[in-house]
Write a protein that holds these residues in place. Structure first.
Motif, short mmCIF file in Angstrom:
data_model
loop_
_atom_site.label_atom_id
_atom_site.label_comp_id
_atom_site.label_asym_id
_atom_site.label_seq_id
_atom_site.Cartn_x
_atom_site.Cartn_y
_atom_site.Cartn_z
N GLY A 21 58.59 60.02 56.48
CA GLY A 21 59.19 59.79 58.24
C GLY A 21 58.32 57.91 58.00
N GLN A 22 56.63 58.42 58.06
CA GLN A 22 56.13 57.10 58.10
C GLN A 22 56.89 55.65 57.68
OE1 GLN A 22 52.47 58.09 57.24
NE2 GLN A 22 51.26 57.97 59.89
N LEU A 23 57.09 56.16 55.89
CA LEU A 23 58.03 54.81 55.13
C LEU A 23 59.15 54.60 55.98
CD1 LEU A 23 57.67 53.61 52.50
CD2 LEU A 23 59.65 55.93 52.10
N ALA A 24 60.08 54.72 56.54
CA ALA A 24 61.39 55.09 57.22
C ALA A 24 60.90 54.59 58.62
CB ALA A 24 62.37 56.21 57.24
N ALA A 25 60.23 54.40 59.46
CA ALA A 25 59.69 54.05 60.28
C ALA A 25 59.32 52.36 60.63
CB ALA A 25 58.82 55.22 61.19
N VAL A 26 58.80 51.71 58.80
CA VAL A 26 58.25 50.77 58.91
C VAL A 26 59.15 49.64 59.61
CG1 VAL A 26 57.71 49.31 57.20
CG2 VAL A 26 56.70 50.96 57.11
N ASN A 27 58.27 48.12 60.06
CA ASN A 27 58.85 47.92 61.18
C ASN A 27 59.55 46.34 59.97
OD1 ASN A 27 59.52 45.64 62.81
ND2 ASN A 27 58.86 46.67 65.00
N ASP A 28 60.20 46.35 60.19
CA ASP A 28 61.15 45.06 58.92
C ASP A 28 60.34 43.65 59.26
OD1 ASP A 28 62.96 46.29 57.83
OD2 ASP A 28 64.22 45.28 59.40
N VAL A 29 59.33 43.43 60.44
CA VAL A 29 58.43 42.61 60.17
C VAL A 29 56.99 42.61 59.62
CG1 VAL A 29 58.88 42.08 63.14
CG2 VAL A 29 56.33 43.33 62.61
N LEU A 30 56.66 43.48 58.79
CA LEU A 30 56.02 43.85 57.91
C LEU A 30 56.27 43.29 56.54
CD1 LEU A 30 54.16 46.61 59.34
CD2 LEU A 30 53.61 44.62 59.15
N LEU A 31 57.40 42.52 56.63
CA LEU A 31 58.18 42.41 55.14
C LEU A 31 58.05 41.04 54.88
CD1 LEU A 31 60.70 45.47 54.01
CD2 LEU A 31 58.52 44.48 53.82
N PRO A 32 58.04 40.39 53.91
CA PRO A 32 57.64 40.83 52.98
C PRO A 32 55.76 41.68 53.15
CG PRO A 32 58.16 38.69 52.12
CD PRO A 32 58.44 39.18 54.09
N GLY A 33 55.68 41.77 52.25
CA GLY A 33 54.30 42.46 52.59
C GLY A 33 53.70 42.85 50.91
N ILE A 34 52.16 44.23 51.40
CA ILE A 34 51.86 44.55 49.67
C ILE A 34 51.37 46.27 51.07
CG2 ILE A 34 50.23 44.38 48.78
CD1 ILE A 34 49.39 40.89 49.34
N VAL A 35 51.69 46.64 49.78
CA VAL A 35 51.20 48.21 49.75
C VAL A 35 50.91 48.51 48.95
CG1 VAL A 35 52.23 50.06 49.12
CG2 VAL A 35 53.48 48.05 49.83
N LYS A 36 48.79 49.31 49.33
CA LYS A 36 47.61 48.77 48.97
C LYS A 36 47.59 50.74 49.23
CE LYS A 36 45.96 44.36 50.42
NZ LYS A 36 44.82 43.51 51.33
N THR A 37 47.36 51.23 47.45
CA THR A 37 46.83 52.66 48.26
C THR A 37 45.61 52.44 49.64
OG1 THR A 37 45.41 52.66 46.66
CG2 THR A 37 47.21 53.12 46.18
N ALA A 38 45.42 53.76 50.10
CA ALA A 38 44.14 53.65 51.08
C ALA A 38 43.00 53.79 50.12
CB ALA A 38 45.02 55.10 52.14
N ARG A 39 42.85 54.67 49.75
CA ARG A 39 42.02 55.10 48.60
C ARG A 39 41.02 54.09 47.16
NH1 ARG A 39 38.20 58.54 49.87
NH2 ARG A 39 38.73 58.94 51.93
N MET A 40 40.28 53.96 46.66
CA MET A 40 40.38 53.69 44.96
C MET A 40 40.29 52.41 44.23
SD MET A 40 38.55 55.80 44.07
CE MET A 40 37.92 58.17 44.37
N GLY A 41 41.24 51.14 45.52
CA GLY A 41 41.65 50.51 44.90
C GLY A 41 40.84 49.03 45.15
N TYR A 42 40.69 48.75 43.55
CA TYR A 42 39.43 47.39 43.12
C TYR A 42 39.83 46.43 42.30
CZ TYR A 42 38.55 49.16 38.75
OH TYR A 42 38.13 49.60 37.46
N ASP A 43 39.83 45.56 42.97
CA ASP A 43 39.69 43.88 41.99
C ASP A 43 41.57 43.92 42.19
OD1 ASP A 43 37.38 43.68 41.71
OD2 ASP A 43 37.38 44.61 39.17
N GLY A 44 41.81 43.98 42.90
CA GLY A 44 43.80 44.09 42.59
C GLY A 44 44.45 45.19 42.70
N LYS A 45 44.06 46.00 42.03
CA LYS A 45 44.25 47.16 41.45
C LYS A 45 45.29 48.20 42.51
CE LYS A 45 42.26 47.61 37.11
NZ LYS A 45 40.79 46.94 37.07
N GLY A 46 46.24 48.53 42.37
CA GLY A 46 46.52 49.79 43.09
C GLY A 46 47.60 49.25 44.79
N GLN A 47 48.37 47.84 44.60
CA GLN A 47 48.48 46.71 45.11
C GLN A 47 50.08 46.49 43.95
OE1 GLN A 47 46.48 43.98 47.05
NE2 GLN A 47 44.51 45.38 47.53
#
Ligand code: ADP
Ligand code: MG
Length: 386
Positions: free
Chosen positions: A135-161
């Motif tokens: 539901g949250q995915l579908a509700a994303v506002n187009d103004v956020l694109l282009p964008g970067i999806v980042k995992t909320a947890r455990m990302g580092y050195d550009g990983k999980g993006q």
């Protein structure tokens, strides 16, 4: 508990660190230089910090026996690993002073909580949305694109993006990332990146290192430059003020790194925080009267925090494992003898046995009388290494 937490812990005591990486190693070495004994908790037999510490508890971060042993040995505990379970810090805090607190580390571990904290502190961050459900995915506002999806947890050195331009790419990216909780951030036009290390004591005293300018390559920090004239004065002041309010808002005790973007229109935007010393603060070891690791020791022992003074312009070059594979597929040590023939070069290696591509093996801190001299030396060092 209050008395226990505000008492000065003098040299001769044992200080503990959760995590055995290079940050823990440099913390232990600094603490030892000041006359403390050290204990490292990390299950890796050959961890960089374990190799140099008086005590090395080889256990996982959640092992009750390991944590009890650490508490028994130490007068105070800190962390060097961002993803150490906050619950383990809370557990240790029942029997000895722990900094930073589990509650602050928990916020830094979760990009959604981290961004909510920036909003709470009125420090501008990139426009974003939290994606935890379809539901949250579908509700994303187009103004956020282009964008970067980042995992909320455990990302580092550009990983999980994953970088996305369309809604289709966004949907695919979330699938690819395993539908774990993520944030989508609007892609911002970056002019440059910088960071500030602050240190805050239990009594609320707060000091900061000078603002560092950072250059990343493939999502990994490559170069940090710190000297006058490197950044516009207005942004320097804003970044320091913002970093301090982020730390105060967390009621933070310890060393905290706050990363920023400066946008092409000059706007300063906070990116993320790290609840520990940071790669971008390594220059302080050779260019400042107090290093970020000494600040960490002073915070956890309630020793006084004096405002650090940078005495030399400085450039830090990260030494990734790639440098070991310059002319061959077999790992070969870079020509340190040639690098160290240059004036003002301080070599820091982390004692990692296997060089691997993109692995942080060490760093080179370069200091000199002027920014021009430091830049010239950095170019020569890079030519020898690269
Ligand atoms: P990590 O935890 O891997 O360091 P970051 O969120 O700092 O993750 O992102 C890594 C790098 O990606 C940043 O240093 C920056 O160069 C780039 N980046 C991240 N977010 C944005 C953004 N919203 N707009 C433009 N570039 C970004
Ligand atoms: Mg980052």
């Amino acid at each position: 508990a209050q008395d226990r937490d505000t008492r000065v812990i003098l040299p001769g005591a044992t200080l503990g660190v959760l995590g055995g990486g290079q940050l823990g190693r440099m913390f232990a070495q600094t603490a030892q230089a000041m006359g403390y004994f050290t204990a490292v908790l990390d299950k890796d037999e050959t961890s960089p910090a374990g190799l140099v510490s008086h005590h090395h508890i080889r256990s996982g971060y959640e092992d009750p026996q390991g944590l009890a042993e650490l508490a028994r040995l130490c007068a105070a505990v800190t962390t060097e690993f961002e993803n150490v379970p906050a619950g383990s810090l809370n557990r240790l805090a029942e029997s000895l002073p722990v900094s930073p607190a589990g509650s602050a580390v928990a916020i830094a571990q979760d990009r959604a909580a981290e961004k909510a904290h920036f909003v709470k502190c009125s420090v501008p961050c990139a426009p974003y949305a939290v994606i935890e459900t379809p539901g949250q995915l579908a509700a994303v506002n187009d103004v956020l694109l282009p964008g970067i999806v980042k995992t909320a947890r455990m990302g580092y050195d550009g990983k999980g993006q994953v970088r996305v331009t369309t809604r289709e790419e966004l949907n695919t990216a979330w699938e690819q990332l395993g539908r774990v909780p993520c944030v989508l951030e609007k892609m911002l036009p970056l002019a440059l990146e910088c960071s500030v290390i602050v240190a805050r004591g239990r009594d609320g005293t707060i000091v900061n290192l000078p603002v560092q300018r950072n250059l990343h390559r493939d999502g990994i920090l490559a170069v940090t430059e710190v000297y006058a004239g490197n950044l516009p004065a207005t942004q320097v002041e804003k970044a320091i003020a913002a970093a301090r309010s982020v730390a105060i808002g967390l009621d933070y005790v310890g060393v905290l790194c706050v990363e920023f973007f400066v946008l092409t229109d000059g706007m300063l935007v906070v990116n993320e925080i790290a609840p520990r010393p940071h790669n971008s603060g390594h220059y302080s070891q050779n260019a400042c009267d107090v290093s970020q690791f000494e600040l960490q020791v002073r915070c956890m022992t309630n020793l006084p925090l004096t405002q650090p003074r940078q005495h030399s312009p400085s450039i830090m070059l990260n030494l990734l494992g790639d440098l070991w594979f310059k002319n061959s597929s077999e790992a070969r040590s870079p020509a340190w003898d040639q690098v160290l023939a240059l004036p003002g070069c301080a070599l820091h290696l982390y004692g990692k046995h296997d060089a691997k591509r993109a692995r942080k093996m060490g760093h080179l801190n370069i200091t000199g009388a002027t920014p021009e001299a430091v830049r010239a030396t950095a170019l020569k060092a890079a030519a020898i290494l690269g």
